[in-house]
Scaffold this motif. Structure first.
Motif, PDB file in Angstrom:
ATOM      1  N   VAL A  34       1.058  -0.878  -0.234  1.00 41.18           N
ATOM      2  CA  VAL A  34      -0.255   0.398   0.017  1.00 41.18           C
ATOM      3  C   VAL A  34       1.224   1.009   0.042  1.00 41.18           C
ATOM      4  O   VAL A  34       0.666   1.816  -1.073  1.00 41.18           O
ATOM      5  N   VAL A  37       3.430   0.938  -3.060  1.00 37.24           N
ATOM      6  CA  VAL A  37       2.672   1.504  -3.964  1.00 37.24           C
ATOM      7  C   VAL A  37       2.794   2.390  -4.501  1.00 37.24           C
ATOM      8  O   VAL A  37       2.765   3.584  -5.616  1.00 37.24           O
ATOM      9  N   LEU A  38       1.901   3.512  -4.011  1.00 38.10           N
ATOM     10  CA  LEU A  38       1.687   5.156  -3.743  1.00 38.10           C
ATOM     11  C   LEU A  38       2.906   5.639  -4.007  1.00 38.10           C
ATOM     12  O   LEU A  38       2.718   6.500  -4.360  1.00 38.10           O
ATOM     13  N   PHE A  40       5.843   5.085  -5.029  1.00 40.28           N
ATOM     14  CA  PHE A  40       6.796   4.894  -6.354  1.00 40.28           C
ATOM     15  C   PHE A  40       5.509   5.321  -7.007  1.00 40.28           C
ATOM     16  O   PHE A  40       6.446   6.273  -8.216  1.00 40.28           O
ATOM     17  N   SER A  41       4.274   5.068  -7.585  1.00 36.00           N
ATOM     18  CA  SER A  41       3.793   5.762  -8.187  1.00 36.00           C
ATOM     19  C   SER A  41       3.738   7.598  -8.761  1.00 36.00           C
ATOM     20  O   SER A  41       4.081   8.100 -10.081  1.00 36.00           O
ATOM     21  N   PHE A  42       3.987   8.629  -6.793  1.00 37.95           N
ATOM     22  CA  PHE A  42       4.152   9.285  -7.490  1.00 37.95           C
ATOM     23  C   PHE A  42       5.412   9.401  -7.241  1.00 37.95           C
ATOM     24  O   PHE A  42       5.562  10.797  -7.853  1.00 37.95           O
ATOM     25  N   LEU A  44       7.278   7.939  -9.901  1.00 35.09           N
ATOM     26  CA  LEU A  44       7.252   8.472 -11.334  1.00 35.09           C
ATOM     27  C   LEU A  44       7.535   9.552 -11.769  1.00 35.09           C
ATOM     28  O   LEU A  44       7.898   9.990 -12.712  1.00 35.09           O
ATOM     29  N   ILE A  45       6.079  10.262 -11.579  1.00 37.77           N
ATOM     30  CA  ILE A  45       5.895  11.302 -11.708  1.00 37.77           C
ATOM     31  C   ILE A  45       6.861  12.101 -11.916  1.00 37.77           C
ATOM     32  O   ILE A  45       6.670  12.633 -13.697  1.00 37.77           O
ATOM     33  N   SER A  46       7.760  12.479 -11.839  1.00 36.03           N
ATOM     34  CA  SER A  46       8.688  13.346 -11.492  1.00 36.03           C
ATOM     35  C   SER A  46      10.141  12.599 -12.207  1.00 36.03           C
ATOM     36  O   SER A  46      11.091  13.573 -13.076  1.00 36.03           O
ATOM     37  N   TYR A  47      10.205  11.451 -12.186  1.00 33.48           N
ATOM     38  CA  TYR A  47      11.250  10.999 -12.387  1.00 33.48           C
ATOM     39  C   TYR A  47      10.867  10.135 -14.040  1.00 33.48           C
ATOM     40  O   TYR A  47      11.931   9.853 -14.493  1.00 33.48           O
ATOM     41  N   ALA A  48      10.047   9.100 -14.435  1.00 33.24           N
ATOM     42  CA  ALA A  48       9.461   8.636 -15.306  1.00 33.24           C
ATOM     43  C   ALA A  48      10.022   9.660 -17.136  1.00 33.24           C
ATOM     44  O   ALA A  48      10.744   8.853 -17.615  1.00 33.24           O
ATOM     45  N   TRP A  58      18.459   8.480  -8.945  1.00 37.29           N
ATOM     46  CA  TRP A  58      17.228   8.351  -7.693  1.00 37.29           C
ATOM     47  C   TRP A  58      17.146   6.502  -7.523  1.00 37.29           C
ATOM     48  O   TRP A  58      17.223   6.549  -6.487  1.00 37.29           O
ATOM     49  N   ILE A  59      17.416   5.912  -8.387  1.00 40.46           N
ATOM     50  CA  ILE A  59      17.315   4.204  -8.431  1.00 40.46           C
ATOM     51  C   ILE A  59      18.585   3.636  -7.647  1.00 40.46           C
ATOM     52  O   ILE A  59      17.791   2.860  -6.517  1.00 40.46           O
ATOM     53  N   LEU A  68      13.054  -0.145  -3.738  1.00 42.28           N
ATOM     54  CA  LEU A  68      12.456  -0.995  -4.895  1.00 42.28           C
ATOM     55  C   LEU A  68      12.838  -2.560  -4.850  1.00 42.28           C
ATOM     56  O   LEU A  68      11.789  -3.020  -4.792  1.00 42.28           O
ATOM     57  N   ILE A  72       9.435  -5.148  -5.491  1.00 47.57           N
ATOM     58  CA  ILE A  72       9.688  -6.250  -6.176  1.00 47.57           C
ATOM     59  C   ILE A  72       9.576  -7.494  -5.481  1.00 47.57           C
ATOM     60  O   ILE A  72       8.631  -7.835  -6.613  1.00 47.57           O
TER      61      ILE A  72
ATOM     62  N   TRP B  44      11.949  -1.730 -17.570  1.00 50.44           N
ATOM     63  CA  TRP B  44      12.151  -0.406 -17.073  1.00 50.44           C
ATOM     64  C   TRP B  44      13.824  -0.368 -15.808  1.00 50.44           C
ATOM     65  O   TRP B  44      14.217   0.067 -16.592  1.00 50.44           O
ATOM     66  N   TYR B  55      17.392   2.470 -22.298  1.00 47.14           N
ATOM     67  CA  TYR B  55      16.920   3.101 -21.649  1.00 47.14           C
ATOM     68  C   TYR B  55      16.260   3.821 -22.115  1.00 47.14           C
ATOM     69  O   TYR B  55      15.295   4.771 -22.193  1.00 47.14           O
ATOM     70  N   GLN B  59      12.400   3.975 -22.724  1.00 47.71           N
ATOM     71  CA  GLN B  59      11.642   5.283 -23.174  1.00 47.71           C
ATOM     72  C   GLN B  59      11.076   5.665 -23.859  1.00 47.71           C
ATOM     73  O   GLN B  59       9.556   5.800 -23.919  1.00 47.71           O
ATOM     74  N   PHE B  79      -4.300   1.029  -9.212  1.00 48.99           N
ATOM     75  CA  PHE B  79      -5.216   1.899  -8.244  1.00 48.99           C
ATOM     76  C   PHE B  79      -6.742   1.317  -7.792  1.00 48.99           C
ATOM     77  O   PHE B  79      -7.002   0.911  -6.545  1.00 48.99           O
ATOM     78  N   LEU B  82      -5.350  -1.750  -5.467  1.00 48.58           N
ATOM     79  CA  LEU B  82      -4.548  -1.234  -4.363  1.00 48.58           C
ATOM     80  C   LEU B  82      -6.118  -0.537  -3.566  1.00 48.58           C
ATOM     81  O   LEU B  82      -6.221  -1.134  -2.471  1.00 48.58           O
ATOM     82  N   VAL B 120      -2.646  11.508 -10.880  1.00 48.69           N
ATOM     83  CA  VAL B 120      -0.976  10.963 -11.036  1.00 48.69           C
ATOM     84  C   VAL B 120      -0.912  10.666 -12.313  1.00 48.69           C
ATOM     85  O   VAL B 120       0.044  11.605 -13.215  1.00 48.69           O
ATOM     86  N   ALA B 124       1.649  14.280 -13.998  1.00 48.62           N
ATOM     87  CA  ALA B 124       2.469  13.561 -15.039  1.00 48.62           C
ATOM     88  C   ALA B 124       2.853  14.234 -15.843  1.00 48.62           C
ATOM     89  O   ALA B 124       3.438  15.006 -16.711  1.00 48.62           O
ATOM     90  N   PHE B 127       4.012  18.000 -14.766  1.00 49.03           N
ATOM     91  CA  PHE B 127       5.557  18.293 -13.930  1.00 49.03           C
ATOM     92  C   PHE B 127       6.231  17.200 -14.211  1.00 49.03           C
ATOM     93  O   PHE B 127       7.228  17.643 -14.274  1.00 49.03           O
ATOM     94  N   GLY B 128       5.617  16.514 -15.555  1.00 47.16           N
ATOM     95  CA  GLY B 128       6.772  15.356 -15.418  1.00 47.16           C
ATOM     96  C   GLY B 128       7.860  15.623 -16.675  1.00 47.16           C
ATOM     97  O   GLY B 128       7.643  17.337 -17.506  1.00 47.16           O
ATOM     98  N   SER B 130      10.481  16.433 -16.305  1.00 48.98           N
ATOM     99  CA  SER B 130      11.986  17.704 -16.521  1.00 48.98           C
ATOM    100  C   SER B 130      13.128  16.760 -16.102  1.00 48.98           C
ATOM    101  O   SER B 130      12.940  16.079 -15.902  1.00 48.98           O
TER     102      SER B 130
END
Lengths: 126, 130
Positions: A34, A37-38, A40-42, A44-48, A58-59, A68, A72, B44, B55, B59, B79, B82, B120, B124, B127-128, B130
């Motif tokens: 729980v 996952v929250l 990791f998901s949030f 990924l918003i900035s790192y994806a 980061w990893i 991580l 996994i 990934w 990578y 991507q 989600f 979850l 999400v 993304a 702000f994604g 970046s």
């Protein structure tokens, strides 16, 4: 008063005594995932979409790498337990059911180890 | 004895579809889908470990139209599973069994899953990259 006949004990049929373990591990991995996952998901918003070196840094940072690895391990353990029940419920041919469960368990272990090794390679700079 | 010919419960084809049963089977379907989709997580991470070229390839695959579509579906399934999983944990702890509560928690799960998925992806997109 005992209702069980001696033949039951002699043949060793019935519960394999690991049903509760299966149920409990599914719940433990669920509870662990729980927050994981929250997070990791949030994250990924900035790192994806970030640059390769930023993502690697980061990893590879100690806390993220450990989380991580835990994520996994939990994901594939949980998937293995869930998929096993689904296969047991819907695959009625015995040989196919056993073969599917064995293949699924091999696959989930292989994928988990591949993911964990990838994180460790990055974290240890290999 | 023709025991193998007997119909087995729960005779899904004679039941009127209900929120409860639909959400139950969706939990299973999303779980199986997530198991398959987790291949992408492994891919990934392995690509990130393999080097910049691998990578960049990952991507472009994941960031392309079909990649994004699959990732969006994956996020939705994630989600849902979850939130409904938390609903299941509450049942495991012995709470929320009366019928009105079961329906309320069911609607709450669907709303929470939709909100988290949209949130999400909105964040993304804003702000994604970046």
């Amino acid at each position: 008063m005992r209702y069980r006949t001696p033949i039951k004990g002699a043949l060793g049929l019935g519960s394999a005594k690991d049903g509760v373990h299966h149920w409990w591990m599914q719940r433990l991995t669920a509870i662990a995932m729980v927050p994981l996952v929250l997070w990791f998901s949030f994250s990924l918003i900035s790192y994806a979409g970030a640059d390769y070196e930023v993502v690697r840094a980061w990893i590879g940072s100690p806390l993220v790498a450990v989380l991580l690895v835990v994520l996994i391990a939990s994901v594939f353990y949980h998937a293995q337990l869930g998929l096993q029940v689904v296969i047991e419920d819907y695959v009625h041919l015995e040989w196919l059911r056993i073969a599917s469960i064995v293949l699924m368990k091999f696959a989930t272990v292989l994928l988990a180890l591949a993911g964990i090794l990838a994180v460790l390679r990055i974290a240890l700079g290999a | 004895m023709h025991t193998k010919q007997r119909p087995l419960s729960p005779h899904l084809q004679v039941y009127r579809p209900q929120l409860t049963s639909a959400m139950s089977i969706c939990h299973r379907i999303s779980g199986v889908a997530l198991s398959v989709g987790t291949l992408l997580l492994t891919y990934w991470l392995v690509a990130a470990a393999a080097g910049p070229e691998a990578y960049a390839r990952a991507q472009s695959v994941l960031g392309g139209f079909f990649g994004s579509l699959i990732l969006f579906a994956f996020t939705g399934a994630l989600f849902y599973h979850l939130c409904n999983g938390i609903r299941h944990l509450m049942w495991d702890a012995g709470y929320g069994f009366n019928i009105p509560t079961v329906y309320r928690s069911g609607y709450a799960v669907m709303i929470a899953a939709a909100v988290l998925t949209v949130l999400v992806w909105l964040l993304a997109l804003l702000f994604g990259g970046s």
